[in-house]
Design an enzyme around this catalytic site. Structure first.
Site, PDB file in Angstrom:
ATOM      1  N   ASP A  32       0.872  -1.173   0.000  1.00  0.00           N
ATOM      2  CA  ASP A  32       0.000   0.000   0.000  1.00  0.00           C
ATOM      3  C   ASP A  32       0.914   1.230   0.000  1.00  0.00           C
ATOM      4  O   ASP A  32       2.145   1.112  -0.167  1.00  0.00           O
ATOM      5  CB  ASP A  32      -0.992  -0.041   1.171  1.00  0.00           C
TER       6      ASP A  32
ATOM      7  N   GLY B  85       2.348  -0.338   6.190  1.00  0.00           N
ATOM      8  CA  GLY B  85       3.038   0.440   7.213  1.00  0.00           C
ATOM      9  C   GLY B  85       3.604  -0.451   8.307  1.00  0.00           C
ATOM     10  O   GLY B  85       4.769  -0.330   8.687  1.00  0.00           O
ATOM     11  N   THR B  86       2.768  -1.351   8.814  1.00  0.00           N
ATOM     12  CA  THR B  86       3.197  -2.249   9.888  1.00  0.00           C
ATOM     13  C   THR B  86       3.370  -3.691   9.428  1.00  0.00           C
ATOM     14  O   THR B  86       3.952  -4.500  10.151  1.00  0.00           O
ATOM     15  CB  THR B  86       2.144  -2.273  11.010  1.00  0.00           C
ATOM     16  N   GLY B  87       2.814  -4.046   8.300  1.00  0.00           N
ATOM     17  CA  GLY B  87       2.776  -5.439   7.844  1.00  0.00           C
ATOM     18  C   GLY B  87       1.588  -6.209   8.398  1.00  0.00           C
ATOM     19  O   GLY B  87       1.276  -7.307   7.930  1.00  0.00           O
TER      20      GLY B  87
ATOM     21  N   GLY C 268      -1.843  -5.454   8.577  1.00  0.00           N
ATOM     22  CA  GLY C 268      -3.024  -5.562   7.714  1.00  0.00           C
ATOM     23  C   GLY C 268      -2.788  -6.501   6.549  1.00  0.00           C
ATOM     24  O   GLY C 268      -3.656  -7.323   6.207  1.00  0.00           O
ATOM     25  N   MET C 269      -1.616  -6.408   5.943  1.00  0.00           N
ATOM     26  CA  MET C 269      -1.290  -7.290   4.816  1.00  0.00           C
ATOM     27  C   MET C 269      -1.305  -8.758   5.248  1.00  0.00           C
ATOM     28  O   MET C 269      -1.826  -9.628   4.537  1.00  0.00           O
ATOM     29  CB  MET C 269       0.089  -6.953   4.243  1.00  0.00           C
TER      30      MET C 269
ATOM     31  N   HIS D 124       7.477 -30.776  10.400  1.00  0.00           N
ATOM     32  CA  HIS D 124       6.915 -29.449  10.108  1.00  0.00           C
ATOM     33  C   HIS D 124       5.849 -29.542   9.020  1.00  0.00           C
ATOM     34  O   HIS D 124       4.881 -28.794   9.017  1.00  0.00           O
ATOM     35  CB  HIS D 124       8.038 -28.485   9.718  1.00  0.00           C
TER      36      HIS D 124
END
Ligand code: RB5
Length: 144
Positions: A8, A66-68, A70-71, A133
């Site tokens: 974004d 901006g923070t990662g 929301g993505m 894993h």
């Protein structure tokens, strides 16, 4: 490797800096936008990137806001997507080794471009370890 990258407005400058870096590592990159610092809604770019993974058009995705946060929330709404929000090299590496993350999310207002580049380098070159894993990601992954 084929990679899709999206951001974004909050992640635009970092995305622009990562594009030549990732291409310089020898990867084929598709930039889904955004294409300026004008405000956009991050779920749009998250969907554009994960849809390319879902169709097999690309192998992995990188998403920056901006923070990662929301993505990563938006990307992980899609079945078969394992998006990891990372802000240092150890978790970027382990998200591949133990979680087979197919999307790396970062916050451009959290880390600098030097660290982001080294995280991306590590994330792209680390192989999934499989075995126990694999069993664990099977327990929450649709396509496994
Ligand atoms: C946009 O201002 C900001 O909310 C976005 O980039 C991201 O940080 C959301 O999680």
């Amino acid at each position: 490797m084929k990679i899709a990258i999206g951001s974004d407005h909050g992640g635009y400058d970092l995305k622009q800096e990562l594009i030549p870096f990732i291409q310089g590592l020898g990867h084929e990159l598709q930039d889904v936008g955004c294409h300026s610092r004008e405000s956009v809604d991050y779920p749009v770019q998250a969907s554009l990137v994960v849809e390319k993974i879902e169709t097999g058009e690309v192998d992995r995705g990188i998403l920056i806001c901006g923070t990662g946060i929301g993505m990563s929330m938006a990307a992980n709404r899609h079945r078969g997507i394992r998006a990891a929000l990372c802000h240092e090299i150890f978790t970027a590496r382990m998200s591949r080794a133990h979680n087979d993350a197919n999307v790396l999310c970062m916050g451009a207002r959290v880390i600098g471009s030097g660290l982001a580049k080294e995280m991306v380098r590590e994330w792209l070159q680390t192989e999934f370890e499989g075995n126990r894993h694999y069993r664990r990601i099977c327990m929450f992954s649709a396509e496994k």
